[in-house]
Design an enzyme around this catalytic site. Structure first.
Site, mmCIF file in Angstrom:
data_model
loop_
_atom_site.group_PDB
_atom_site.id
_atom_site.type_symbol
_atom_site.label_atom_id
_atom_site.label_comp_id
_atom_site.label_asym_id
_atom_site.label_seq_id
_atom_site.Cartn_x
_atom_site.Cartn_y
_atom_site.Cartn_z
ATOM 1 N NE ARG A 60 -0.405 1.662 3.610
ATOM 2 C CZ ARG A 60 0.740 2.333 3.752
ATOM 3 N NH1 ARG A 60 1.877 1.688 3.940
ATOM 4 N NH2 ARG A 60 0.752 3.638 3.668
ATOM 5 N N GLY A 61 0.256 2.398 -0.175
ATOM 6 C CA GLY A 61 0.993 3.624 -0.414
ATOM 7 C C GLY A 61 1.116 3.830 -1.907
ATOM 8 C CB ALA A 62 0.300 6.716 -4.094
ATOM 9 C CD GLN A 211 -3.995 2.384 6.965
ATOM 10 O OE1 GLN A 211 -4.604 2.871 7.918
ATOM 11 N NE2 GLN A 211 -4.586 2.146 5.804
ATOM 12 C CG ASP A 252 -3.060 7.631 -1.424
ATOM 13 O OD1 ASP A 252 -2.777 6.471 -1.755
ATOM 14 O OD2 ASP A 252 -2.965 8.045 -0.259
ATOM 15 C CE LYS A 263 -5.583 5.210 4.004
ATOM 16 N NZ LYS A 263 -6.386 4.281 3.168
#
Length: 363
Positions: A60-62, A211, A252, A263
């Site tokens: 995860r994470g752009a 997260q 993102d 987020k």
């Protein structure tokens, strides 16, 4: 409060995602759903496994999603053996279309897939599958290496925003786990610590999937950086008490005017920062900008499974049948953002004109 030590600052983070082997190899990634209690690696050998890893937030994470998607294209094309005219291009379109359905908000996903398509489109009738697949792998590895360089550059650009003795608040996870290396928002903190500055970081837990608690607090501890975890609804009180002097978050997707999707909960933090006259910064690579979108209201917002709210981490915490609204992201308007840290420089003020100027090839 504890202090960051030189030895701790030098500790590198684990590798979030890597390609193992040649063009017939596979992807190895940290399963982030297992952190912080276990560091577990997961091998993905099919495009379906990469899709699932992106969708289920194992990666995860752009920026990391973009790298994973690029490598997923290579996996998706490995079984191809149809020599008919147009077959390779058709299969490639199917693979990239499938990966585009994994998560809708992180623009790096779409950016990376478009790059992969463009890399081989002119040669699909000229080269054989082996050579085409090798070209795809080379492009995926180039995307990974570029992300590493961009993250390091973001740290260099943004470190000047963090001063000795400050309190820094961050939301969600924008560290090495969200990228190929080093991070975006956390890159700023890592570099400031490497330069010898002493500061304290407050990390929002980041509901509903935590997260901040599971990933950011873990990364900062691994680096020996002074960190305190807070619940999301404590941020206002921490600011009111004068413990926070700057806020730095990741992104993102960023629209052409600077409106920033990140987020869920980030917008609320930005409003609190404005109310307490605390500068609110975003850190993101140029690949996270979507200049085709004029403003943030055009950014698609992913809706997640209601059970993430009602049954967080396997335990029911809400009555059966209750309605749930669970957007994964919100959009912070540009006027609340003091500046955007990119590998090409600091965008300040955050306006469409300044974004074009900094991101332009000659900017």
């Amino acid at each position: 409060m504890s202090r960051t030590t030189a030895a701790a600052r030098a500790v590198p983070g684990p590798r979030t995602i890597a390609w193992v082997g040649d063009s017939g190899g596979f992807v190895r990634l940290i399963d982030q759903t297992q952190l912080p209690t276990r560091v577990e690696y997961r091998d993905c050998r099919t495009v379906e496994e990469i899709w699932e890893a992106i969708r289920m937030l194992r990666v995860r994470g752009a920026p990391a999603i973009g790298v994973a998607a690029a490598m997923g294209v290579v996996l998706g094309m490995q079984p191809f053996n149809d020599r008919r005219r147009g077959a390779y291009a058709q299969c490639l379109r199917a693979v990239t279309a499938y990966l585009r359905t994994s998560r809708p908000t992180a623009v790096n996903l779409f950016w990376a897939l478009e790059r992969m398509e463009k890399k081989v489109q002119p040669f699909t009738e000229e080269w054989g599958p082996g050579r085409l697949n090798q070209a795809l792998l080379e492009e995926a590895l180039a995307i990974e290496e570029e992300d590493r360089r961009m993250c390091r550059a973001i740290g260099e650009v943004g470190a000047v925003l963090v001063h000795d003795g400050q309190g820094v608040l961050t939301h969600c996870n924008a560290g090495g786990l969200a990228t190929a290396d080093y991070g975006t928002a956390l890159a700023v903190l890592f570099r400031a610590a490497e330069q010898g500055r002493q500061f304290h970081v407050y990390v929002d837990e980041t509901r509903p999937l935590l997260q901040g608690a599971r990933l950011t607090a873990w990364e900062l501890q691994q680096r020996g950086i002074d960190v305190t975890l807070i619940c999301d609804n404590m941020a206002a009180q921490v600011m009111k008490e004068g413990r926070v002097q700057v806020v730095i978050v990741g992104a993102d997707r960023i629209a052409a005017n600077g409106d920033t999707a990140n987020k869920i909960g980030t917008y609320g933090v930005a409003l609190l920062a404005e109310a307490h006259q605390i500068p609110f910064y975003v850190a993101a690579p140029s690949s996270t900008f979507d200049l085709k979108l004029p403003a943030g209201d055009a950014i698609p917002i992913e809706q997640r499974d209601p059970r993430e709210v009602t049954h967080g981490f396997g335990r029911q915490t809400a009555p059966e049948g209750v309605k749930v609204y669970n957007p994964a992201f919100d959009v912070t308007p540009a006027h609340l953002i003091a500046g955007i840290v990119t590998e090409k420089g600091l965008i300040r003020p955050v306006t469409a004109a300044e974004i074009r100027q900094v991101l332009s090839p000659t900017g």
